[in-house]
Write a protein that holds these residues in place. Structure first.
Motif, short mmCIF file in Angstrom:
data_model
loop_
_atom_site.label_atom_id
_atom_site.label_comp_id
_atom_site.label_asym_id
_atom_site.label_seq_id
_atom_site.Cartn_x
_atom_site.Cartn_y
_atom_site.Cartn_z
N ARG A 58 0.86 -1.19 0.00
CA ARG A 58 0.00 0.00 0.00
C ARG A 58 0.89 1.24 0.00
NH1 ARG A 58 -2.76 0.73 5.02
NH2 ARG A 58 -0.72 0.21 5.84
N GLU A 60 0.65 3.73 1.91
CA GLU A 60 0.91 4.08 3.30
C GLU A 60 2.08 3.29 3.89
OE1 GLU A 60 -2.08 3.16 2.06
OE2 GLU A 60 -3.07 5.11 2.03
N ASP A 61 2.39 2.14 3.31
CA ASP A 61 3.54 1.37 3.79
C ASP A 61 4.84 2.12 3.51
OD1 ASP A 61 1.99 -0.77 4.76
OD2 ASP A 61 1.94 -1.68 2.77
N ASP A 63 4.92 5.70 2.65
CA ASP A 63 4.80 7.04 3.22
C ASP A 63 3.41 7.22 3.80
OD1 ASP A 63 5.35 9.63 3.93
OD2 ASP A 63 5.45 10.40 1.88
N PRO A 64 3.29 7.24 5.11
CA PRO A 64 4.29 7.58 6.13
C PRO A 64 5.06 6.41 6.73
CG PRO A 64 2.15 7.52 7.16
CD PRO A 64 1.93 7.20 5.69
N GLY A 65 4.68 5.14 6.43
CA GLY A 65 5.30 3.97 7.06
C GLY A 65 6.81 4.00 7.12
#
Length: 104
Positions: A58, A60-61, A63-65
């Motif tokens: 994903r 989100e993984d 950014d921000p992850g």
């Protein structure tokens, strides 16, 4: 799945040093949640440019992850000093895929 794309303009003359540092850094990103795989390729026409492709489960993984993690700070320490100018990173979602004939 998301594809991260970055053209990495390494300071000319520091290519070998960058490749050694990347060999260490790849374990950092590979340990992150949502990481799928990566490839690093060197340009045949512009020897100091590299193409980094990273698949994430994903957006989100990444950014921000990853970018918000303590591990990213170590990634930065290892790699960011090699770039001039700093690379642009973009994310893509697959629209069409077609394997070569005979490939399965």
């Amino acid at each position: 799945m998301i594809l991260e794309h970055a053209v990495l303009p390494v300071v000319p003359g520091r290519e070998a040093e960058f490749e050694v540092a990347f060999a260490d850094a790849k374990a950092i990103i590979a340990s992150m949640p949502g990481f799928v795989d990566l490839t690093l390729s060197r340009s045949l026409e512009t020897a100091h440019e590299y193409l980094l492709l990273v698949h994430w489960e994903r957006l989100e993984d990444h950014d921000p992850g990853f970018r918000g993690s303590p591990e990213y700070q170590r990634w930065r320490e290892l790699l960011h000093g090699f770039y001039a100018p700093f690379p642009v990173v973009e994310h893509f979602r697959e629209v069409v895929s077609m394997p070569a004939e005979g490939a399965r």
